[in-house]
Design an enzyme around this catalytic site. Structure first.
Site, mmCIF file in Angstrom:
data_model
loop_
_atom_site.group_PDB
_atom_site.id
_atom_site.type_symbol
_atom_site.label_atom_id
_atom_site.label_comp_id
_atom_site.label_asym_id
_atom_site.label_seq_id
_atom_site.Cartn_x
_atom_site.Cartn_y
_atom_site.Cartn_z
ATOM 1 N N LYS A 4 0.841 -1.210 0.000
ATOM 2 C CA LYS A 4 0.000 0.000 0.000
ATOM 3 C C LYS A 4 0.871 1.253 0.000
ATOM 4 O O LYS A 4 0.605 2.203 -0.746
ATOM 5 C CB LYS A 4 -0.955 -0.013 1.214
ATOM 6 C CG LYS A 4 -2.090 -1.020 1.038
ATOM 7 C CD LYS A 4 -2.910 -1.241 2.303
ATOM 8 C CE LYS A 4 -3.915 -2.368 2.063
ATOM 9 N NZ LYS A 4 -4.748 -2.686 3.234
ATOM 10 N N GLN A 42 -4.813 -1.237 9.332
ATOM 11 C CA GLN A 42 -4.723 -2.572 8.760
ATOM 12 C C GLN A 42 -5.372 -3.599 9.687
ATOM 13 O O GLN A 42 -5.100 -3.617 10.883
ATOM 14 C CB GLN A 42 -3.252 -2.930 8.480
ATOM 15 C CG GLN A 42 -3.054 -4.235 7.744
ATOM 16 C CD GLN A 42 -3.638 -4.246 6.333
ATOM 17 O OE1 GLN A 42 -3.720 -3.210 5.659
ATOM 18 N NE2 GLN A 42 -4.067 -5.406 5.881
ATOM 19 N N ASP A 51 -11.033 3.000 3.608
ATOM 20 C CA ASP A 51 -11.372 1.579 3.471
ATOM 21 C C ASP A 51 -12.875 1.394 3.210
ATOM 22 O O ASP A 51 -13.298 0.310 2.810
ATOM 23 C CB ASP A 51 -11.006 0.822 4.760
ATOM 24 C CG ASP A 51 -9.701 0.047 4.631
ATOM 25 O OD1 ASP A 51 -9.435 -0.465 3.534
ATOM 26 O OD2 ASP A 51 -8.969 -0.047 5.633
HETATM 27 N N1 GUN Z 1 -7.135 -6.709 5.951
HETATM 28 C C1 GUN Z 1 -7.522 -7.501 4.925
HETATM 29 N N2 GUN Z 1 -8.104 -6.757 3.954
HETATM 30 C C2 GUN Z 1 -8.077 -5.477 4.387
HETATM 31 C C3 GUN Z 1 -8.523 -4.247 3.820
HETATM 32 O O1 GUN Z 1 -9.086 -4.164 2.727
HETATM 33 N N3 GUN Z 1 -8.304 -3.146 4.584
HETATM 34 C C4 GUN Z 1 -7.715 -3.196 5.802
HETATM 35 N N4 GUN Z 1 -7.573 -2.067 6.476
HETATM 36 N N5 GUN Z 1 -7.301 -4.310 6.358
HETATM 37 C C5 GUN Z 1 -7.489 -5.447 5.646
#
Ligand code: GUN
Length: 279
Positions: free
Chosen positions: A52, A96, A119
Site C-alpha cells: 500500500k 490494517q 477503506d
Molecule cells: N485486511 C484484509 N483486507 C483489508 C482491507 O481491505 N483493509 C484493511 N484495512 N485491512 C485489511
C-alpha cells in the site's frame, strides 16, 4: 478457453490514471496524504502495508506509517485515531486488519472520521453505499466491479451469486452489483443446496476463505468466475478459493490468483485516497 481477466493490467491502468490526476492536483497546490496504521507484526499484514505504501509512492500520494507494537492498548490506538482525525494534513486513515485480539475492531473502525475512511468500513459509508449516496466504497468489491466493467462484462439483468457474507467483501459486493442492476444472491456456510444455487450464476463471486473450494461442479457452462481467495498451498504456491484448472474450461471468463482481484484492492484504495481531495 476462458477469457483471463487481467487484474494486474487493469490495476496498472487505474494507477496510471490516478498518477496523472495527482500530478494535475499538485500543480494546483493540492496534495494527498494517507496515514497507514499497523498494530503488531502479522506477516501478511506487513506485506499488504508495504504494498500500500509503495502504491502511494508510485502515484504521488504521501504516506505516513504508524507501526505500533502488539502490546498497544485500545485506548492508545483510539488516541492516535483521534489525533489523525483532527490533523488537517492527513486526508485518509487506514488501519490494517486484523487487529490484535485485545482490541475491539468495530470500535476502532467506528472512530475513524467517515470523511477519512478510505477503506469504506465505517457504518456511515456502508449506509451511503446501500442508499446510493456518494461515499467511500469498500476496496475489494469496488475493484471487482472495475474488473468486470473494464473487461466489458454486462452486469444489468445478470444473475450474480456471491459466496461469502463478510462486511469487507460479500455484503458490499451485493450492494454494488444491485447498483448495476444485477439480480443478486448471497450464499454462505449455512446455505442449503449450494451447488444448485451457484450453478444458476451468470457471474459467480467466490470469497469463502477455503483453498480450491469451488470446482467445476459449482459452475454453469459459460459463467464468469471471480476468485477473491488468496492462500498458499502445500508447495508454497499461491492459489485461490477456486480450483482454477478444474473450473477454467467451463467458464467464459475467470480471474487468476495471483494477478486477479488482489492488485485491484490496492488500486481502489488509491482511488479512495484521491477521492478525499476531489472537488
Ligand atoms: N485486511 C484484509 N483486507 C483489508 C482491507 O481491505 N483493509 C484493511 N484495512 N485491512 C485489511
Amino acid at each position: 478457453m476462458a477469457q483471463l481477466i487481467d487484474g494486474k493490467k487493469i490495476s496498472a491502468d487505474i494507477k496510471e490514471e490516478l498518477r496523472l490526476e495527482v500530478e494535475t492536483l499538485k500543480e494546483k497546490g493540492v496534495s494527498v496524504c494517507l496515514a497507514v496504521v499497523q498494530v503488531g507484526e502479522d506477516p501478511a499484514s506487513c506485506v499488504y502495508v508495504r504494498n500500500k505504501t509503495r502504491a502511494c509512492a508510485y502515484i504521488g500520494i504521501e504516506s505516513k506509517s504508524y507501526e505500533l507494537p502488539e502490546s498497544t492498548t485500545e485506548e492508545e490506538l483510539e488516541e492516535l485515531i483521534e489525533q489523525l482525525n483532527q490533523d488537517p494534513s492527513i486526508n485518509g486513515i487506514l488501519v490494517q486488519l486484523p487487529l490484535p485480539a485485545h482490541i475491539d475492531e468495530d470500535r476502532i473502525i467506528n472512530l475513524i472520521h467517515p470523511s477519512k475512511d478510505v477503506d469504506g468500513f465505517h457504518p456511515i459509508n456502508v449506509g451511503r453505499l446501500w442508499t446510493g449516496e456518494d461515499g467511500f466504497l469498500s476496496c475489494t468489491p469496488a475493484g471487482i466491479i472495475q474488473l468486470l466493467k473494464r473487461s466489458h462484462i454486462t452486469l444489468e439483468g445478470k444473475e450474480c451469486v456471491i459466496m461469502g457474507r463478510s462486511n469487507i467483501v460479500g455484503k458490499p459486493m451485493a450492494a454494488l452489483l444491485l447498483r448495476e442492476n444485477a439480480t443478486v444472491t448471497i450464499a454462505h456456510s449455512k446455505t442449503e443446496n449450494l451447488k444448485e444455487l451457484t450453478k444458476r450464476a451468470d457471474i459467480l463471486i467466490v470469497a469463502v476463505r477455503k483453498p480450491k473450494f469451488v470446482t467445476a461442479e459449482y459452475i454453469k457452462e459459460g459463467a464468469v468466475v471471480i476468485d477473491v481467495g488468496m492462500h498458499r498451498n502445500e508447495n508454497n504456491k499461491l492459489c485461490g478459493d477456486v480450483d482454477f484448472a478444474d473450473v477454467e474450461p467451463q467458464a467464459s471468463a475467470i480471474t487468476p490468483v495471483p494477478g486477479g482481484v488482489g492488485p485491484m484492492t490496492i488500486a481502489m484504495l488509491m482511488e479512495n485516497c484521491v477521492k478525499t481531495v476531489r472537488e
